[in-house]
Design a protein around this motif. Structure first.
Motif, mmCIF file in Angstrom:
data_model
loop_
_atom_site.group_PDB
_atom_site.id
_atom_site.type_symbol
_atom_site.label_atom_id
_atom_site.label_comp_id
_atom_site.label_asym_id
_atom_site.label_seq_id
_atom_site.Cartn_x
_atom_site.Cartn_y
_atom_site.Cartn_z
ATOM 1 N N SER A 1 0.824 -1.201 0.000
ATOM 2 C CA SER A 1 0.000 0.000 0.000
ATOM 3 C C SER A 1 0.866 1.263 0.000
ATOM 4 N N THR A 2 1.932 1.251 0.802
ATOM 5 C CA THR A 2 2.835 2.401 0.858
ATOM 6 C C THR A 2 3.515 2.634 -0.486
ATOM 7 N N MET A 3 4.000 1.560 -1.119
ATOM 8 C CA MET A 3 4.678 1.683 -2.406
ATOM 9 C C MET A 3 3.730 2.212 -3.486
ATOM 10 N N LYS A 4 2.511 1.713 -3.495
ATOM 11 C CA LYS A 4 1.536 2.173 -4.492
ATOM 12 C C LYS A 4 1.274 3.666 -4.334
ATOM 13 N N ASN A 5 1.143 4.113 -3.102
ATOM 14 C CA ASN A 5 0.910 5.540 -2.853
ATOM 15 C C ASN A 5 2.096 6.394 -3.303
ATOM 16 N N LEU A 6 3.311 5.898 -3.059
ATOM 17 C CA LEU A 6 4.499 6.668 -3.429
ATOM 18 C C LEU A 6 4.716 6.678 -4.939
ATOM 19 N N ILE A 7 4.427 5.577 -5.604
ATOM 20 C CA ILE A 7 4.571 5.523 -7.061
ATOM 21 C C ILE A 7 3.590 6.490 -7.723
ATOM 22 N N GLU A 8 2.364 6.509 -7.216
ATOM 23 C CA GLU A 8 1.375 7.466 -7.723
ATOM 24 C C GLU A 8 1.821 8.899 -7.449
ATOM 25 N N ALA A 9 2.366 9.113 -6.245
ATOM 26 C CA ALA A 9 2.832 10.449 -5.875
ATOM 27 C C ALA A 9 3.990 10.891 -6.763
ATOM 28 N N ALA A 10 4.876 9.973 -7.123
ATOM 29 C CA ALA A 10 6.026 10.318 -7.965
ATOM 30 C C ALA A 10 5.566 10.887 -9.301
ATOM 31 N N GLU A 11 4.570 10.265 -9.914
ATOM 32 C CA GLU A 11 4.055 10.771 -11.187
ATOM 33 C C GLU A 11 3.426 12.144 -11.015
ATOM 34 N N ASP A 12 2.713 12.319 -9.921
ATOM 35 C CA ASP A 12 2.069 13.609 -9.665
ATOM 36 C C ASP A 12 3.097 14.710 -9.429
ATOM 37 N N PHE A 13 4.124 14.417 -8.653
ATOM 38 C CA PHE A 13 5.130 15.435 -8.370
ATOM 39 C C PHE A 13 5.980 15.742 -9.598
ATOM 40 N N ARG A 14 6.142 14.778 -10.469
ATOM 41 C CA ARG A 14 6.839 15.051 -11.720
ATOM 42 C C ARG A 14 6.065 16.100 -12.520
ATOM 43 N N THR A 15 4.748 15.959 -12.518
ATOM 44 C CA THR A 15 3.893 16.925 -13.205
ATOM 45 C C THR A 15 3.974 18.300 -12.549
ATOM 46 N N LEU A 16 3.933 18.337 -11.227
ATOM 47 C CA LEU A 16 3.988 19.612 -10.513
ATOM 48 C C LEU A 16 5.328 20.310 -10.704
ATOM 49 N N VAL A 17 6.408 19.546 -10.665
ATOM 50 C CA VAL A 17 7.743 20.127 -10.856
ATOM 51 C C VAL A 17 7.863 20.739 -12.246
ATOM 52 N N GLN A 18 7.364 20.042 -13.254
ATOM 53 C CA GLN A 18 7.432 20.549 -14.624
ATOM 54 C C GLN A 18 6.552 21.778 -14.817
ATOM 55 N N ALA A 19 5.538 21.918 -13.988
ATOM 56 C CA ALA A 19 4.633 23.064 -14.120
ATOM 57 C C ALA A 19 5.166 24.316 -13.424
ATOM 58 N N THR A 20 6.091 24.135 -12.479
ATOM 59 C CA THR A 20 6.484 25.292 -11.663
ATOM 60 C C THR A 20 7.989 25.514 -11.516
ATOM 61 N N LEU A 21 8.776 24.460 -11.591
ATOM 62 C CA LEU A 21 10.190 24.582 -11.237
ATOM 63 C C LEU A 21 11.159 24.425 -12.404
ATOM 64 N N VAL A 22 10.838 23.536 -13.359
ATOM 65 C CA VAL A 22 11.772 23.233 -14.446
ATOM 66 C C VAL A 22 11.098 23.445 -15.789
#
Length: 416
Positions: free
Chosen positions: A198-219
């Motif tokens: 359950s923890t891994m699934k949540n983190l894998i989903e979060a990784a994709e989301d944060f990749r999107t957020l980083v590309q929208a604001t930081l890089v």
């Protein structure tokens, strides 16, 4: 789950879990490491283990020594082995994230301890003649208390075995000597796997989301810091996401309800403190993605410069405006970083370019001398111009790696 405590100090962050020592990392460490890790590998392995043991009928009489005598068939041995391998790898690749992840993975013991305290309190209320918060009878509370107590013991054994593997933890030796059946420990190992998945699934989903957020604001799209490439501050872009109710942003913004503020003693060194110990406001949560989102917010608010390393393709904070390479170790044998490797490659390329240019200049000068001596020879002059055009093209092709040195040398030294 245990609560993790996170404190921001300028462009550094300090956190601890369950009273552990406070560790300090550069701002952005959690986001960067989450995006660097290949968590699918560990998720797949955990799923395979769970499927292997999910439907096993564990013996009610088998003891720990009997199970450990056949490690391939012992579920808690396999789980501890898996955890040991996983933790060693992640600790090296992502020390900041591992500091939090470890306690989130090994928190069952303290969770059941809190349940025991809850049921014990309810029983004391009944014994004092008053109502209890659970609305359960005394007999039901005793059963729940025994059940929680048993799970507390077995989860503590599982946690300690994971930490000390392959050595048997001291807490397990008494149960080995007493010949206590291990059926509860087997079931606890399965519970560990389910929580880990359950923890891994949540983190894998979060990784994709944060990749999107980083590309929208930081890089930016070209891998450079957003402010440098577009002249836009990450903080302003973050505010736009919030105002436009961006779906990914809103998803994690709602998790901020899982974050609480607590005052704790700060024992780590920091840029704003002269003494070794001081009081500080920490952000506390048992939601790991929520804490990573909080770090991401802090990165944007600080207008942190973030770029993509041109060698390994991972995110880093440039030490200067023109920095293109990160300090991660690329060659584990030599310890060379991306910056080191890139410098060597650049030097090799410069030598390669200088060698090619030297041959071109030497041959061109010789040919020009021949033409200057053949006054009025129009054909030689025309042949020289053809050679010069071919030579220039060959020099460019060699620098781009499109032709070999041998072919380049053959073209350059060709007579006319």
């Amino acid at each position: 789950m245990d609560q993790a405590y996170l404190y921001f100090d300028d462009k550094n962050e300090i956190f601890s879990v369950h009273g552990s020592a406070q560790h300090e990392y550069p701002l952005g460490a959690l986001v960067f490491e989450l995006l660097d890790l290949d968590l699918e590998v560990y998720l797949t392995h955990a799923r395979i283990l769970l499927e292997q043991f999910r439907n096993v009928e564990f013996s009610e009489k088998q003891t720990i020594p009997e199970s450990l005598a056949h490690p391939d068939e012992c579920v808690y041995y396999q789980v501890a082995s898996f955890y040991h391998t996983m933790s060693e790898a992640i600790r090296k690749e992502a020390p900041a994230l591992f500091d939090l992840l470890e306690s989130f993975c090994l928190s069952a013991c303290r969770k059941f301890q809190r349940q025991m305290d809850y049921y014990s309190h309810a029983l004391r209320q009944i014994q004092l003649g008053g109502p209890n918060d659970t609305q359960l009878s005394a007999d039901d509370l005793y059963r729940q208390l025994r059940h929680s107590g048993n799970l507390t013991i077995t989860s503590e054994l599982m946690e300690n075995f994971c930490r000390t593997f392959p050595e048997t933890p001291a807490t397990m030796k008494q149960y080995i000597e007493d010949g206590i059946p291990d059926v509860s420990l087997c079931r606890t190992a399965l519970m560990f796997l389910e929580d880990f998945i359950s923890t891994m699934k949540n983190l894998i989903e979060a990784a994709e989301d944060f990749r999107t957020l980083v590309q929208a604001t930081l890089v930016s799209d070209n891998g450079r810091p957003m402010r440098e490439a577009r002249g836009q501050a990450p903080g302003s872009l973050l505010a736009s996401l919030a105002q436009n109710q961006d779906a990914v942003y809103s998803k994690y913004h709602q998790m901020e309800n899982d974050i609480h503020i607590q005052t704790r003693l700060l024992t780590s060194g920091g840029s704003n403190r002269k003494s070794g110990i001081s009081a500080a406001v920490f952000f506390a949560s048992d939601n790991l993605p929520a804490l990573i989102f909080l770090e991401y917010i802090q990165m944007c608010s600080a207008n942190l410069s973030v770029a993509v390393c041109e060698h390994c393709g991972r995110l880093f904070v440039p030490f200067g405006k023109h920095a293109k390479y990160c300090d991660r170790v690329w060659d584990k044998t030599s310890g060379a970083t991306c910056k080191d490797v890139a410098a060597k490659l650049a030097y090799a390329e410069s030598l390669k370019s200088d060698r090619a240019k030297e041959l071109y200049n030497k041959t061109r000068n010789r040919n020009q001398m021949r033409c200057s001596r053949a006054i009025g020879n129009a054909k030689m002059k025309k042949d020289y111009e053809v050679w010069r055009d071919h030579a220039r093209l060959a020099l460019a092709q060699y620098r781009r790696g499109e032709i070999t040195w041998e072919l380049y040398e053959e073209i350059i030294t060709q007579s006319f």
